[in-house]
Scaffold this motif. Structure first.
Motif, short mmCIF file in Angstrom:
data_model
loop_
_atom_site.label_atom_id
_atom_site.label_comp_id
_atom_site.label_asym_id
_atom_site.label_seq_id
_atom_site.Cartn_x
_atom_site.Cartn_y
_atom_site.Cartn_z
N TYR A 81 0.82 -1.20 0.00
CA TYR A 81 0.00 0.00 0.00
C TYR A 81 0.86 1.26 0.00
N ASN A 82 1.97 1.23 0.74
CA ASN A 82 2.83 2.42 0.86
C ASN A 82 3.74 2.63 -0.34
N MET A 83 3.91 1.61 -1.18
CA MET A 83 4.76 1.76 -2.36
C MET A 83 4.00 2.54 -3.42
N LYS A 84 4.62 3.57 -3.96
CA LYS A 84 3.99 4.38 -5.00
C LYS A 84 4.62 4.02 -6.34
N ASN A 85 3.84 4.19 -7.37
CA ASN A 85 4.37 4.01 -8.71
C ASN A 85 4.85 5.35 -9.23
N TYR A 86 6.06 5.36 -9.75
CA TYR A 86 6.67 6.56 -10.30
C TYR A 86 6.99 6.32 -11.77
N CYS A 87 7.24 7.40 -12.49
CA CYS A 87 7.69 7.23 -13.87
C CYS A 87 8.85 8.18 -14.15
N ILE A 88 9.71 7.72 -15.02
CA ILE A 88 10.83 8.50 -15.52
C ILE A 88 10.60 8.69 -17.01
N LYS A 89 10.47 9.93 -17.43
CA LYS A 89 10.33 10.22 -18.85
C LYS A 89 11.70 10.64 -19.35
N ILE A 90 12.17 9.96 -20.39
CA ILE A 90 13.50 10.23 -20.94
C ILE A 90 13.34 10.92 -22.28
N ILE A 91 13.93 12.10 -22.40
CA ILE A 91 13.86 12.88 -23.63
C ILE A 91 15.23 12.82 -24.30
N GLY A 92 15.24 12.77 -25.60
CA GLY A 92 16.51 12.77 -26.33
C GLY A 92 16.55 11.64 -27.32
N ASN A 93 17.73 11.00 -27.42
CA ASN A 93 17.89 9.89 -28.36
C ASN A 93 16.94 8.75 -28.05
N THR A 94 16.65 8.54 -26.78
CA THR A 94 15.74 7.49 -26.35
C THR A 94 14.52 8.13 -25.74
N ASN A 95 13.47 8.28 -26.52
CA ASN A 95 12.23 8.79 -25.96
C ASN A 95 11.49 7.61 -25.36
N LYS A 96 11.50 7.54 -24.04
CA LYS A 96 10.96 6.38 -23.37
C LYS A 96 10.37 6.80 -22.03
N ILE A 97 9.39 6.05 -21.57
CA ILE A 97 8.84 6.26 -20.23
C ILE A 97 9.01 4.96 -19.46
N ILE A 98 9.61 5.06 -18.28
CA ILE A 98 9.86 3.91 -17.42
C ILE A 98 8.97 4.04 -16.19
N PHE A 99 8.26 2.99 -15.88
CA PHE A 99 7.45 2.95 -14.66
C PHE A 99 8.14 2.04 -13.65
N TYR A 100 8.17 2.45 -12.40
CA TYR A 100 8.81 1.65 -11.36
C TYR A 100 8.17 1.97 -10.02
N ASN A 101 8.39 1.11 -9.03
CA ASN A 101 7.79 1.33 -7.70
C ASN A 101 8.79 1.02 -6.59
N THR A 102 10.00 1.45 -6.78
CA THR A 102 11.03 1.21 -5.77
C THR A 102 11.87 2.47 -5.60
N LYS A 103 12.48 2.61 -4.47
CA LYS A 103 13.37 3.74 -4.21
C LYS A 103 14.82 3.33 -4.46
N SER A 104 15.08 2.84 -5.65
CA SER A 104 16.44 2.46 -6.04
C SER A 104 17.17 3.68 -6.59
N VAL A 105 18.48 3.57 -6.65
CA VAL A 105 19.29 4.61 -7.26
C VAL A 105 18.88 4.72 -8.72
N LEU A 106 18.77 5.93 -9.21
CA LEU A 106 18.29 6.19 -10.56
C LEU A 106 19.09 5.44 -11.63
N LEU A 107 20.40 5.37 -11.48
CA LEU A 107 21.23 4.66 -12.45
C LEU A 107 20.83 3.19 -12.54
N SER A 108 20.55 2.55 -11.43
CA SER A 108 20.14 1.15 -11.43
C SER A 108 18.83 0.95 -12.19
#
Length: 104
Positions: free
Chosen positions: A15-42
C-alpha cells in the motif's frame, strides 16, 4: 496469529509503495514505470538505457543527465563532481516523484 500479522505487514508495504515514472527525452524517448526507491542509475540500467558511468558515487561525473522536471534526493552527500545548474548524477540519487530527464 503470526501468519495474519505477516499478511498485514505485506499489505501495508504494498500500500505504501507508490508508482513513479521517468520520462526520458533525447535519443531514447521512453517512459519507465517503477515502484522502488532504487538509485536512478540502477533503474535506467534495468530498463536497458545506455548511460556512461564509472564510480557510482558522484566522483567522476560521467553519468550526468539534465533534470527537466521533478525532484531527486542524493542518498548520502552531494556529489563531488561539478554539475551545471539543472544537472544531476543518477549514480547517487533517487527520484522523489515523477521525473523527466534528458540524456547527454
Amino acid at each position: 496469529m503470526i501468519l495474519q500479522l505477516m499478511i498485514m505487514i505485506l499489505k501495508n508495504l504494498n500500500y505504501n509503495m507508490k508508482n513513479y515514472c521517468i520520462k526520458i527525452i533525447g535519443n531514447t524517448n521512453k517512459i519507465i514505470f517503477y515502484n522502488t526507491k532504487s538509485v536512478l542509475l540502477s533503474i535506467l540500467e534495468k530498463n536497458k538505457i545506455k548511460i556512461n558511468y564509472q564510480c557510482r558515487y558522484g566522483y567522476c561525473g560521467l553519468c550526468r543527465v539534465i533534470l527537466k522536471k521533478g525532484i531527486v534526493r542524493y542518498i548520502f552527500i552531494k556529489p563531488i563532481a561539478y554539475a551545471h545548474p539543472g544537472e544531476i548524477f543518477p549514480c547517487c540519487c533517487i527520484a522523489m516523484n515523477n521525473i523527466t530527464i534528458t540524456l547527454y
